[in-house]
Design a protein around this motif. Sequence first.
Motif, PDB file in Angstrom:
ATOM      1  N   PRO A   1      28.175  44.759  38.562  1.00 36.54           N
ATOM      2  CA  PRO A   1      29.195  44.536  37.552  1.00 36.54           C
ATOM      3  C   PRO A   1      29.874  43.180  37.691  1.00 36.54           C
ATOM      4  N   ALA A   2      30.416  42.704  36.585  1.00 35.98           N
ATOM      5  CA  ALA A   2      31.296  41.534  36.567  1.00 35.98           C
ATOM      6  C   ALA A   2      32.583  41.943  35.869  1.00 35.98           C
ATOM      7  N   TYR A   3      33.695  41.451  36.389  1.00 36.34           N
ATOM      8  CA  TYR A   3      34.997  41.729  35.770  1.00 36.34           C
ATOM      9  C   TYR A   3      35.651  40.402  35.415  1.00 36.34           C
ATOM     10  N   VAL A   4      35.948  40.205  34.142  1.00 35.79           N
ATOM     11  CA  VAL A   4      36.574  38.987  33.641  1.00 35.79           C
ATOM     12  C   VAL A   4      38.052  39.280  33.409  1.00 35.79           C
ATOM     13  N   ARG A   5      38.906  38.715  34.266  1.00 33.26           N
ATOM     14  CA  ARG A   5      40.351  38.939  34.145  1.00 33.26           C
ATOM     15  C   ARG A   5      40.925  38.067  33.029  1.00 33.26           C
TER      16      ARG A   5
ATOM     17  N   VAL B   1      34.047  38.747  40.266  1.00 38.11           N
ATOM     18  CA  VAL B   1      35.358  38.730  39.604  1.00 38.11           C
ATOM     19  C   VAL B   1      35.607  37.305  39.138  1.00 38.11           C
ATOM     20  N   TRP B   2      36.113  37.199  37.908  1.00 42.54           N
ATOM     21  CA  TRP B   2      36.299  35.896  37.278  1.00 42.54           C
ATOM     22  C   TRP B   2      37.775  35.746  36.926  1.00 42.54           C
ATOM     23  N   THR B   3      38.427  34.808  37.616  1.00 42.29           N
ATOM     24  CA  THR B   3      39.872  34.653  37.466  1.00 42.29           C
ATOM     25  C   THR B   3      40.274  33.291  38.008  1.00 42.29           C
ATOM     26  N   ALA B   4      41.459  32.821  37.613  1.00 40.48           N
ATOM     27  CA  ALA B   4      41.935  31.500  38.058  1.00 40.48           C
ATOM     28  C   ALA B   4      42.606  31.594  39.418  1.00 40.48           C
TER      29      ALA B   4
ATOM     30  N   THR C   1      28.510  42.689  48.525  1.00 43.91           N
ATOM     31  CA  THR C   1      29.027  41.323  48.359  1.00 43.91           C
ATOM     32  C   THR C   1      29.963  41.296  47.159  1.00 43.91           C
ATOM     33  N   VAL C   2      31.069  40.570  47.296  1.00 41.60           N
ATOM     34  CA  VAL C   2      31.987  40.342  46.173  1.00 41.60           C
ATOM     35  C   VAL C   2      32.087  38.840  45.952  1.00 41.60           C
ATOM     36  N   PHE C   3      31.795  38.408  44.743  1.00 45.44           N
ATOM     37  CA  PHE C   3      31.867  36.994  44.379  1.00 45.44           C
ATOM     38  C   PHE C   3      33.161  36.702  43.620  1.00 45.44           C
ATOM     39  N   LEU C   4      33.653  35.496  43.781  1.00 45.88           N
ATOM     40  CA  LEU C   4      34.711  34.980  42.920  1.00 45.88           C
ATOM     41  C   LEU C   4      34.143  33.808  42.136  1.00 45.88           C
ATOM     42  N   ASN C   5      34.137  33.917  40.818  1.00 46.20           N
ATOM     43  CA  ASN C   5      33.740  32.843  39.907  1.00 46.20           C
ATOM     44  C   ASN C   5      32.311  32.340  40.151  1.00 46.20           C
ATOM     45  N   ARG C   6      31.446  33.242  40.613  1.00 49.48           N
ATOM     46  CA  ARG C   6      30.014  32.991  40.635  1.00 49.48           C
ATOM     47  C   ARG C   6      29.318  34.341  40.728  1.00 49.48           C
ATOM     48  N   CYS C   7      28.003  34.342  40.571  1.00 54.15           N
ATOM     49  CA  CYS C   7      27.264  35.607  40.593  1.00 54.15           C
ATOM     50  C   CYS C   7      25.795  35.308  40.849  1.00 54.15           C
TER      51      CYS C   7
END
Length: 490
Positions: free
Chosen positions: A255-259, A417-420, A442-448
Motif C-alpha cells: 500500500p501507499a498512503y498519500v497524506r 507514506v507520502w508527506t512533507a 519495510t516502510v518508505f517515506l516519499n519513495r517506493c
Amino acid sequence: MSSTQFSTEIQTTISPHSQEPYTTRIYPSITELDATIAKVAAAQKQWAKVSLDQRIQIATKFVEIFTSLASSPSSPLFTELTMQMGRPIAQTKSEINGFLDRAKYMIAIAKSSLQDIPIVEQDTGKDKPGFKRFIRRTPLGVVLVIAPWNFPYLTSINSVLPALISGNTVLLKPSPQTPLTAERFAAALIEAGVPEDVIQVVHLTPELTQHAVEDKRVDFVSFTGSVVGGKKVEEAAVRANGFKGVALELGGKDPAYVRSDADLDYTAAELVDGAFFNSGQSCCAVERIYVHESIYEPFVEKYVDIVKKYKLGDPTDTSTNLGPVVSLAAAERIRKQVDDAVNKGAKRLIKEGEFKEEKMWVGTTYVAPQVLIDVDHSMDLMTEETFGPVIGIQKVSSDDEAIKLMNDSPYGLTASVWTAAEHNPASEAAFMNIVDQVETGTVFLNRCDFLDPALAWTGVKDSGRGISLSKFGYDQLTRAKSVHMKIKTA
C-alpha cells in the motif's frame, strides 16, 4: 498456452512478447540431480577452507567481469532478458545496475559481518580474566536458491553471492521463464575463480525441485515466489527432517498512503512508476493507494494524466515503457480481477480501447494500464495480489483509517507514506507513528518499489519470513559457533 511448457524431459521458455519458443533446456533425471547435489556437497568442504579474504577477492573479480559484460555494446544480456520475461529493454539496464550495486555492497560489508565476535565485559572492555570467548560465523553447507522470473538477477544476487562469500556452495534453480540469467550469473562467477562444483545451475521440474529441497545434503533453501510455492517448499523441508532452514520471500499487496500535505506532482509521478514499472510485476510494486480526502480529486487527476502517456507495446522498442505481462494466463487473471471490481462498483478511469493501437486485445499478453476508483476492501483488487499494471485508489479521512486499511491484508512486504515530513516536525511525527503501527517489513517515506542493500529485506504475514541483504543477510546464511577457551595463568 501457459508461459512455460513442461514435459518429463524438456523445459521450453515461451517469450511473452511473441508467444514463440525462445529457448529449451533438458531436465536431469533424479539420478543426475542426486549426483549434482553430491558434487556440490563435497565441494563445500574445500570451499569453506578458502580464506574469507580470497572469497572476497573472487567476488570482487566477479563484479568486474559482469560489469564488463553489461558494458559491452555487443552484449546479449539485455535483449535476452527482455525476450525471456517481457520487460521493455529500456528498463532492463536498471536491473543489471541494481544487481551490481547489491553485489558491491554485500562484498563491502562481508568482512565486518563475518568476522569473529569477541566477548568483552562491560566494565573492563576485556574478556574475563583467564578466558577467551568469541562467536564465529560458520557456513551452513549447501544452499539451494530458487529464483523467480520477474527480477531474476536482482533476486538471485541477494542470496547467491553472500552464500558463496560465507563459505557455502550453491545450487541455483532459475525460473523456467528465465533460465539464461542463472547461466550468465554462474559463468561469470566461475570465470572469476569460483570452482565449478561450488556453483551449479539446475533446471528442475516442480517434482525435481521438491526432491532437491527434501535432500538431506541441502542445508538451507532460499525461495522467492508465490505464497503457494512457498508453502510447498516449507512442506518439503519439513519432510526432509532435521529442521532445515528455509527463507521465503513471497507475495505482496503493497500500500501507499498519500497524506494531505504531500507534494502532489512528485507523489503522483513516483506512484505511477511504483505501480506500473515492469508492468506491475514487482514483489514490492505499489498495488493499492489511499489518499486523504482533502487532495483526493486532484491527486487522481494528475495520476491518470501520467498513466495515459505510457506507451504499451513491443518491449524491444526502446520507446516502449510498458510491455506484456509474463503469460496469457496472467493476463486473463489480471483482467478478471478488474472486471470483478467493476461488477462490484469500481469505476475505470482508462477508457476501454484507449491503448488498443498497442495490441490491447483479449487473448494477448498485452494488458493496458488501468486506474480504478470507488474501490473498497470487498474487492480482490484491494486485497489480493494483482501483479499487473492495475491500481486501485481509495479515499480516506485520517491517518488512523489509512493505517487500518494498510494493515487489512494477508501480506506485509513494504508500505510507503507520502508527506512533507522533511519540512514539518508534526508530519515527521505522524510518519513515525505510522511506522510503528503498519504491519510490514519495510516502510518508505516519499519513495517506493526500491530495495536498499544496506537494509534488511524481509516480510511479515503471507509475505514470508527470513532476511536477505544487510548484515542480517549474512547471519541467515551462517550459523553461530561459540568458542569458549579457558586460559591457564601462571
